[in-house]
Scaffold this motif. Structure first.
Motif, mmCIF file in Angstrom:
data_model
loop_
_atom_site.group_PDB
_atom_site.id
_atom_site.type_symbol
_atom_site.label_atom_id
_atom_site.label_comp_id
_atom_site.label_asym_id
_atom_site.label_seq_id
_atom_site.Cartn_x
_atom_site.Cartn_y
_atom_site.Cartn_z
ATOM 1 N N LEU A 21 -30.178 -27.532 62.163
ATOM 2 C CA LEU A 21 -29.022 -26.838 61.572
ATOM 3 C C LEU A 21 -29.490 -25.693 60.673
ATOM 4 N N ALA A 22 -30.530 -25.947 59.873
ATOM 5 C CA ALA A 22 -31.041 -24.914 58.966
ATOM 6 C C ALA A 22 -31.642 -23.752 59.746
ATOM 7 N N GLU A 23 -32.295 -24.063 60.855
ATOM 8 C CA GLU A 23 -32.870 -23.006 61.701
ATOM 9 C C GLU A 23 -31.790 -22.043 62.188
ATOM 10 N N LYS A 24 -30.574 -22.561 62.366
ATOM 11 C CA LYS A 24 -29.451 -21.746 62.836
ATOM 12 C C LYS A 24 -28.664 -21.102 61.697
ATOM 13 N N GLY A 25 -29.187 -21.243 60.470
ATOM 14 C CA GLY A 25 -28.559 -20.551 59.347
ATOM 15 C C GLY A 25 -27.586 -21.376 58.531
ATOM 16 N N HIS A 26 -27.500 -22.673 58.802
ATOM 17 C CA HIS A 26 -26.582 -23.538 58.065
ATOM 18 C C HIS A 26 -27.303 -24.206 56.896
ATOM 19 N N THR A 27 -26.536 -24.752 55.957
ATOM 20 C CA THR A 27 -27.133 -25.434 54.809
ATOM 21 C C THR A 27 -26.795 -26.922 54.864
ATOM 22 N N VAL A 28 -27.715 -27.730 54.332
ATOM 23 C CA VAL A 28 -27.562 -29.193 54.387
ATOM 24 C C VAL A 28 -27.869 -29.785 53.017
ATOM 25 N N THR A 29 -26.997 -30.678 52.567
ATOM 26 C CA THR A 29 -27.281 -31.522 51.407
ATOM 27 C C THR A 29 -27.589 -32.906 51.945
ATOM 28 N N PHE A 30 -28.821 -33.368 51.710
ATOM 29 C CA PHE A 30 -29.317 -34.608 52.308
ATOM 30 C C PHE A 30 -29.354 -35.695 51.243
ATOM 31 N N LEU A 31 -28.473 -36.681 51.366
ATOM 32 C CA LEU A 31 -28.392 -37.773 50.397
ATOM 33 C C LEU A 31 -29.391 -38.854 50.781
ATOM 34 N N LEU A 32 -30.250 -39.240 49.832
ATOM 35 C CA LEU A 32 -31.312 -40.188 50.154
ATOM 36 C C LEU A 32 -31.737 -40.926 48.898
ATOM 37 N N PRO A 33 -32.420 -42.062 49.013
ATOM 38 C CA PRO A 33 -32.914 -42.757 47.821
ATOM 39 C C PRO A 33 -34.082 -42.000 47.208
ATOM 40 N N LYS A 34 -34.242 -42.139 45.922
ATOM 41 C CA LYS A 34 -35.248 -41.345 45.192
ATOM 42 C C LYS A 34 -36.651 -41.477 45.778
ATOM 43 N N LYS A 35 -37.076 -42.724 46.062
ATOM 44 C CA LYS A 35 -38.443 -42.951 46.523
ATOM 45 C C LYS A 35 -38.718 -42.295 47.875
ATOM 46 N N ALA A 36 -37.680 -42.165 48.694
ATOM 47 C CA ALA A 36 -37.876 -41.629 50.043
ATOM 48 C C ALA A 36 -38.129 -40.127 50.028
ATOM 49 N N LYS A 42 -40.207 -38.164 48.452
ATOM 50 C CA LYS A 42 -41.607 -37.736 48.532
ATOM 51 C C LYS A 42 -42.134 -37.847 49.967
ATOM 52 N N GLN A 43 -41.740 -38.918 50.678
ATOM 53 C CA GLN A 43 -42.224 -39.112 52.044
ATOM 54 C C GLN A 43 -41.566 -38.156 53.038
ATOM 55 N N LEU A 44 -40.339 -37.747 52.737
ATOM 56 C CA LEU A 44 -39.620 -36.878 53.667
ATOM 57 C C LEU A 44 -39.849 -35.387 53.412
ATOM 58 N N GLU A 45 -40.251 -35.046 52.208
ATOM 59 C CA GLU A 45 -40.412 -33.620 51.875
ATOM 60 C C GLU A 45 -41.317 -32.860 52.843
ATOM 61 N N PRO A 46 -42.451 -33.429 53.296
ATOM 62 C CA PRO A 46 -43.296 -32.675 54.235
ATOM 63 C C PRO A 46 -42.601 -32.345 55.558
ATOM 64 N N LEU A 47 -41.547 -33.093 55.899
ATOM 65 C CA LEU A 47 -40.829 -32.853 57.159
ATOM 66 C C LEU A 47 -39.684 -31.847 57.000
ATOM 67 N N ASN A 48 -39.429 -31.448 55.763
ATOM 68 C CA ASN A 48 -38.367 -30.463 55.508
ATOM 69 C C ASN A 48 -38.926 -29.064 55.725
ATOM 70 N N LEU A 49 -38.575 -28.463 56.851
ATOM 71 C CA LEU A 49 -39.122 -27.144 57.212
ATOM 72 C C LEU A 49 -38.376 -25.991 56.550
ATOM 73 N N PHE A 50 -37.199 -26.293 55.976
ATOM 74 C CA PHE A 50 -36.364 -25.237 55.391
ATOM 75 C C PHE A 50 -35.896 -25.667 53.995
#
Length: 449
Positions: free
Chosen positions: A28-43, A45-53
């Motif tokens: 979605l971000a690649e196509k110019g859209h914005t995303v608010t991703f709700l997640l638990p605090k501990k997760a 750090k593990q997911l940040e490297p996969l966030n390309l945008f």
């Protein structure tokens, strides 16, 4: 442009759900859209490297409220034993007020969810479109969409007599049996009350099943395709030297790679049976497995004398490995996995022979789809106890690795044909592009109506 939108995402707090949601967020971000991703605090750090945008995908960490029975510090399914995972439902439900406040403040256009069934009701209150995005197979979603559907008995109109839970499937998945009503209610409520249904699959694999879901829910089902990570997300790097060097020591197509997922915890005796089964194949092998229940490391749980007997040809590893890179190594000829939906897709686009050991109910259904309907894989047979033996694992692996095996040659031919379809130019990217376009049109129509 008017079609650009802001989406919220509230996936089930398990990495097997959050990671596919993040792959979709990247699209979605690649196509110019914005995303608010709700997640638990501990997760986060593990997911940040996969966030390309990171400029377009905002992580919004949430603090899980106290729920009786939820261990201190537990935030995701990987922090919990199977029996206590249901407590997460209660904790995630209690986040409703926090999420409503965020939706009221941000006024997103869409909100994606999978198992939290009150999202559509909340979304309607704020004029937001709800998208039920299921990351499991359409076979699993479809099985529970008809009133009165029972394990082993497909619902009326279900398009396959083969893709059904039966025999040991129903006995083995006792956790699913205990939680079925809660899961059933949540999934069916979400599917029937949302504005848009989407599933991480494609028509070439599950077209009939998606058609059944459309008829049951009386709304169109949008397909995203498998939503593989973008090339840059895989960080296109060579396989770690340790594994590259080891694998280079074997003939092409001779090594068996076994991986049962990062959140699969076998009992110690079943873990040992897995190791002994791999030993019995007589083939070189690499097993990536979590320590079994009650053990702090995989090494301490190995069968007596095992390491010495398989030295030089077999490794059991409890750490992280780059699964796609191992599968693409020329020496790897067989992939043994639990048929989680992500591993299933990686199996299909590899050149390896495929052996499945399903461990959960959705995996059992997907295994039947692959082994009985498409005949691209074999399944490890269960014993009367419901578990597999070292001999049944050996037999399944050898049946596909023996060059003169009739079943081995059949699944190899069928797998090759299906892979050619799936990797044909533009097919999978086309699914993702059409999905985003459909969402853009939905948002545009809502704003102009």
């Amino acid at each position: 442009m008017g079609s650009k939108f802001h989406a919220f995402m509230y996936p089930w707090f398990g990495f097997g759900h959050m990671i596919p949601y993040l792959h979709l967020a990247n699209k979605l971000a690649e196509k110019g859209h914005t995303v608010t991703f709700l997640l638990p605090k501990k997760a986060q750090k593990q997911l940040e490297p996969l966030n390309l945008f990171p400029d377009s995908i905002l992580f919004e960490p949430l603090t899980l409220p106290y729920v009786d029975g939820l261990p201190v510090g537990a935030e995701t399914t990987s922090d919990l034993q199977s029996e206590s995972k249901l407590i997460l439902y209660d904790a995630m439900d209690l986040l409703r007020d926090q999420i409503e406040a965020k939706v009221r403040a941000s006024k997103p256009d869409l909100i994606f969810f999978d198992l939290v069934d009150w999202i559509p009701e909340m979304a309607k209150k704020f004029g937001v479109k709800s998208v039920c995005y299921q990351i499991v197979s359409a076979a699993f979603v479809a099985m529970f969409l008809a009133p009165g559907a029972e394990l082993g008995f497909p619902p009326p109109g279900y398009p396959s007599s083969k893709v059904a839970l039966r025999g040991h499937d129903a006995n083995l998945y006792s956790f699913f049996a205990r939680t079925r009503q809660s899961f059933f209610d949540r999934v069916t409520t979400g599917l029937k009350s949302c504005d848009i249904i989407s599933i991480r699959t494609c028509a070439e694999i599950e077209g009939k099943l998606c058609g059944f879901i459309e008829r049951q829910c009386q709304k169109k089902v949008l397909l995203t395709g498998p939503m593989f990570p973008a090339p840059q997300e895989k960080r296109v790097k060579p396989l770690e030297d340790r594994w590259n060097h080891w694998l280079n020591g074997f003939e092409p197509g001779s090594v068996v790679f076994c991986a049962l997922g990062t959140h699969c915890f076998l009992e110690k005796d079943q873990f040992q049976e897995l190791c002994l089964g791999m030993e019995l194949t007589g083939l070189p092998f690499l097993v990536r497995a979590m320590p079994p229940r009650g053990s702090s490391t995989t090494q301490e749980a190995l069968p007596e004398g095992f390491e010495e007997r398989v030295k030089g040809r077999g490794i059991v590893w409890g750490g992280w490995v780059e699964q796609p890179l191992i599968l693409s190594h020329q020496s790897v000829g067989c992939f043994v996995n639990q048929c989680g939906f992500g591993s299933m897709w990686e199996s299909l686009v590899s050149d390896c022979q495929i052996v499945f050991i399903p461990l959960l109910a959705d995996q059992a259904l997907t295994t039947r789809l692959m082994t009985e309907e498409f005949q691209v894989s074999v399944k490890v047979q269960r014993e009367d106890s419901g578990w597999f033996s070292k001999e049944s694992l050996r037999d399944a692996v050898n049946s596909v690795m023996d060059k003169d095996s009739e079943i081995g040659n059949l699944v190899k031919r069928n797998h090759k044909k299906l892979k050619e379809t799936l990797v044909s130019p533009g097919l999978l990217r086309g699914y993702a592009d059409k999905f985003v376009e459909a969402l853009e049109n939905e948002v545009k129509n809502t704003k102009t109506s």
